[in-house]
Design a protein around this motif. Structure first.
Motif, PDB file in Angstrom:
ATOM      1  N   VAL A 245      35.051 -45.194 -37.788  1.00 58.17           N
ATOM      2  CA  VAL A 245      34.235 -45.610 -39.036  1.00 58.17           C
ATOM      3  C   VAL A 245      35.197 -46.733 -39.939  1.00 58.17           C
ATOM      4  O   VAL A 245      36.004 -46.162 -40.309  1.00 58.17           O
ATOM      5  CB  VAL A 245      33.828 -44.448 -39.721  1.00 58.17           C
ATOM      6  CG1 VAL A 245      32.815 -44.854 -40.963  1.00 58.17           C
ATOM      7  CG2 VAL A 245      32.641 -43.577 -38.938  1.00 58.17           C
ATOM      8  N   CYS A 246      34.752 -48.042 -40.066  1.00 59.38           N
ATOM      9  CA  CYS A 246      35.660 -48.454 -40.952  1.00 59.38           C
ATOM     10  C   CYS A 246      35.427 -48.116 -42.362  1.00 59.38           C
ATOM     11  O   CYS A 246      34.576 -47.788 -43.108  1.00 59.38           O
ATOM     12  CB  CYS A 246      34.862 -49.850 -40.815  1.00 59.38           C
ATOM     13  SG  CYS A 246      35.701 -51.139 -42.116  1.00 59.38           S
ATOM     14  N   ALA A 247      36.829 -48.114 -43.003  1.00 58.66           N
ATOM     15  CA  ALA A 247      36.795 -47.450 -44.325  1.00 58.66           C
ATOM     16  C   ALA A 247      36.283 -48.249 -45.510  1.00 58.66           C
ATOM     17  O   ALA A 247      36.135 -47.772 -46.580  1.00 58.66           O
ATOM     18  CB  ALA A 247      38.344 -46.850 -44.540  1.00 58.66           C
ATOM     19  N   ALA A 248      35.858 -49.573 -45.072  1.00 61.93           N
ATOM     20  CA  ALA A 248      35.633 -50.589 -46.026  1.00 61.93           C
ATOM     21  C   ALA A 248      34.101 -50.991 -46.022  1.00 61.93           C
ATOM     22  O   ALA A 248      33.525 -50.797 -47.074  1.00 61.93           O
ATOM     23  CB  ALA A 248      36.206 -51.891 -46.108  1.00 61.93           C
ATOM     24  N   CYS A 249      33.596 -50.909 -45.068  1.00 58.44           N
ATOM     25  CA  CYS A 249      31.990 -51.148 -44.872  1.00 58.44           C
ATOM     26  C   CYS A 249      31.211 -49.773 -44.530  1.00 58.44           C
ATOM     27  O   CYS A 249      29.874 -49.941 -44.367  1.00 58.44           O
ATOM     28  CB  CYS A 249      31.586 -52.345 -44.028  1.00 58.44           C
ATOM     29  SG  CYS A 249      32.142 -51.860 -42.364  1.00 58.44           S
ATOM     30  N   GLY A 250      32.037 -48.760 -43.818  1.00 52.15           N
ATOM     31  CA  GLY A 250      31.079 -47.635 -43.398  1.00 52.15           C
ATOM     32  C   GLY A 250      30.600 -47.670 -42.161  1.00 52.15           C
ATOM     33  O   GLY A 250      29.818 -46.775 -41.695  1.00 52.15           O
TER      34      GLY A 250
ATOM     35  N   ILE B 160      40.863 -55.086 -36.452  1.00 55.17           N
ATOM     36  CA  ILE B 160      39.819 -55.637 -37.433  1.00 55.17           C
ATOM     37  C   ILE B 160      38.417 -55.212 -37.363  1.00 55.17           C
ATOM     38  O   ILE B 160      38.135 -54.871 -35.970  1.00 55.17           O
ATOM     39  CB  ILE B 160      39.905 -57.053 -37.446  1.00 55.17           C
ATOM     40  CG1 ILE B 160      39.544 -57.495 -38.862  1.00 55.17           C
ATOM     41  CG2 ILE B 160      39.170 -57.841 -36.449  1.00 55.17           C
ATOM     42  CD1 ILE B 160      40.391 -57.685 -39.652  1.00 55.17           C
ATOM     43  N   CYS B 161      37.931 -54.917 -38.192  1.00 58.69           N
ATOM     44  CA  CYS B 161      36.278 -54.565 -38.339  1.00 58.69           C
ATOM     45  C   CYS B 161      35.497 -56.053 -38.174  1.00 58.69           C
ATOM     46  O   CYS B 161      35.784 -56.821 -39.259  1.00 58.69           O
ATOM     47  CB  CYS B 161      35.891 -53.599 -39.424  1.00 58.69           C
ATOM     48  SG  CYS B 161      34.124 -53.577 -39.734  1.00 58.69           S
ATOM     49  N   PRO B 162      34.899 -56.429 -37.340  1.00 54.21           N
ATOM     50  CA  PRO B 162      34.173 -57.710 -37.236  1.00 54.21           C
ATOM     51  C   PRO B 162      33.293 -57.942 -38.628  1.00 54.21           C
ATOM     52  O   PRO B 162      33.272 -58.878 -38.853  1.00 54.21           O
ATOM     53  CB  PRO B 162      33.214 -57.679 -36.052  1.00 54.21           C
ATOM     54  CG  PRO B 162      33.925 -56.581 -35.331  1.00 54.21           C
ATOM     55  CD  PRO B 162      34.291 -55.613 -36.131  1.00 54.21           C
ATOM     56  N   ILE B 163      32.707 -57.031 -38.630  1.00 52.22           N
ATOM     57  CA  ILE B 163      31.724 -57.114 -40.288  1.00 52.22           C
ATOM     58  C   ILE B 163      32.491 -57.338 -41.589  1.00 52.22           C
ATOM     59  O   ILE B 163      32.050 -57.984 -42.022  1.00 52.22           O
ATOM     60  CB  ILE B 163      30.837 -55.963 -40.095  1.00 52.22           C
ATOM     61  CG1 ILE B 163      29.848 -55.760 -39.089  1.00 52.22           C
ATOM     62  CG2 ILE B 163      30.078 -55.789 -41.626  1.00 52.22           C
ATOM     63  CD1 ILE B 163      29.090 -54.294 -38.796  1.00 52.22           C
ATOM     64  N   CYS B 164      33.571 -56.750 -41.442  1.00 59.61           N
ATOM     65  CA  CYS B 164      34.533 -57.004 -42.824  1.00 59.61           C
ATOM     66  C   CYS B 164      35.147 -58.341 -42.517  1.00 59.61           C
ATOM     67  O   CYS B 164      35.545 -58.983 -43.700  1.00 59.61           O
ATOM     68  CB  CYS B 164      35.388 -55.977 -42.912  1.00 59.61           C
ATOM     69  SG  CYS B 164      34.558 -54.305 -43.484  1.00 59.61           S
ATOM     70  N   ALA B 165      35.547 -58.840 -41.503  1.00 56.70           N
ATOM     71  CA  ALA B 165      36.218 -59.788 -41.198  1.00 56.70           C
ATOM     72  C   ALA B 165      35.289 -61.120 -41.447  1.00 56.70           C
ATOM     73  O   ALA B 165      35.935 -62.216 -41.871  1.00 56.70           O
ATOM     74  CB  ALA B 165      36.592 -60.140 -39.753  1.00 56.70           C
TER      75      ALA B 165
HETATM   76 ZN   LIG Z   1      33.861 -52.999 -41.905  1.00 54.33          ZN
END
Ligand SMILES: [Zn+2]
Length: 294
Positions: A9-14, A25-30
């Motif tokens: 689970v990405c810690a920035a976007c969940g 990298i999380c593609p959604i956060c990038a």
């Molecule tokens: Zn993310």
């Protein structure tokens, strides 16, 4: 029911991904609508979030409308909504945390028949939610297909509108993301209709207004032609309430007028031609409207 406790689970976007994802990298956060935290990409899991004391919170947002969030707040901190009606409840957007306690509570509320998402930032653990709720369909607009992290039970819908259950209609407003979707609920809690808007139209701290942004964290405005198209699609529907993405971010009266006034205010600020927008409604004292009376 075994939940996917160890999926990343990405810690920035969940948003929860498949175990095999490239962890660099999380593609959604990038994407430039989100951001990678200053400390770099970080991952967690449902198991670690639970160990850290996070749990699912289910409470009434307003009488008759239940919300589901994660507490203490995590990532973007959105809360979902349980939108009732004939044929079963719709879970509109969802948050990362899920556990047996919330599943029991949802059963008491009549269960969930379908999940629908406004846009990728709120996908969270949607595949886990779906499986835990009995492999129910997850409605995501096809124009956002590239962002879907796990495809289990996802129904990609196309076009401008789709009624997924009686009285609950998805509208592809296309603001914020190309697939950006709002849910029209024909009754709302007061019988006058409601719009569940996520942050496609975001309720701002002054709850008489909404905002329209391409990126909220990076403060990138949305294009005016996308906003006028969204209003053309949404305004023919009747609604007096509008429910945003966070606890308390709701408009409970004259939300229809608030959307129009907000678009005019936005167009004025960015120097866009308001002739492309529906005309301003007459000011109502209840909404504290400002603008040019006709
Ligand atoms: Zn993310």
């Amino acid at each position: 029911m075994e939940l996917d406790l160890d999926h990343p689970v990405c810690a920035a976007c969940g948003v929860q991904y498949e175990p095999g994802i490239d962890r660099s990298i999380c593609p959604i956060c990038a994407d430039d609508r989100q951001y990678v935290a200053w400390g770099g990409q970080q991952w967690t899991s449902l198991r670690r979030l639970a160990a850290d004391g996070h749990r699912t919170e289910v409470r009434e947002e307003i009488p008759g409308l239940w919300g589901i969030g994660t507490t203490p707040a995590f990532a973007i901190a959105q809360r979902g909504l349980v939108v009732p009606g004939e044929g079963g409840n719709v879970l509109w957007d969802c948050g990362p945390m899920i556990g047996d306690d919330v599943l029991d509570r949802l059963r008491e509320l009549g269960g969930i028949a379908a999940i629908a998402l406004s846009h990728p930032h709120y996908y969270s653990t949607m595949a886990t939610w779906s499986r835990a709720l009995g492999d129910i369909p997850i409605y995501v607009h096809a124009r956002d297909e590239q962002w879907v992290p796990r495809r289990d039970n996802v129904v990609f819908w196309e076009g401008e509108r789709r009624e997924i259950l009686p009285g609950r209609t998805l509208l592809n407003a296309g603001v914020h993301f190309a697939g950006g979707t709002v849910l029209h609920w024909d009754t709302g809690v007061d019988g006058r209709g409601a719009l569940c808007a996520g942050d496609i139209f975001t309720v701002v701290p002054d709850r008489r207004w909404v905002g329209f942004m391409y990126s909220y964290p990076n403060l990138i405005p949305e294009r005016p032609e996308r906003i006028s198209r969204a209003l053309d699609l949404v305004l023919p529907y009747r609604f007096s309430s509008l429910y945003g993405a966070w606890w308390g971010r709701i408009i409970t009266d004259d939300a229809h007028g608030a959307v129009v006034r907000s678009a005019h205010r936005y167009f004025d600020r960015i120097g866009a031609d308001a002739a492309d927008l529906p005309p301003l409604p007459r000011p109502s004292s209840a909404s504290g409207a400002v603008g040019t009376p006709s």
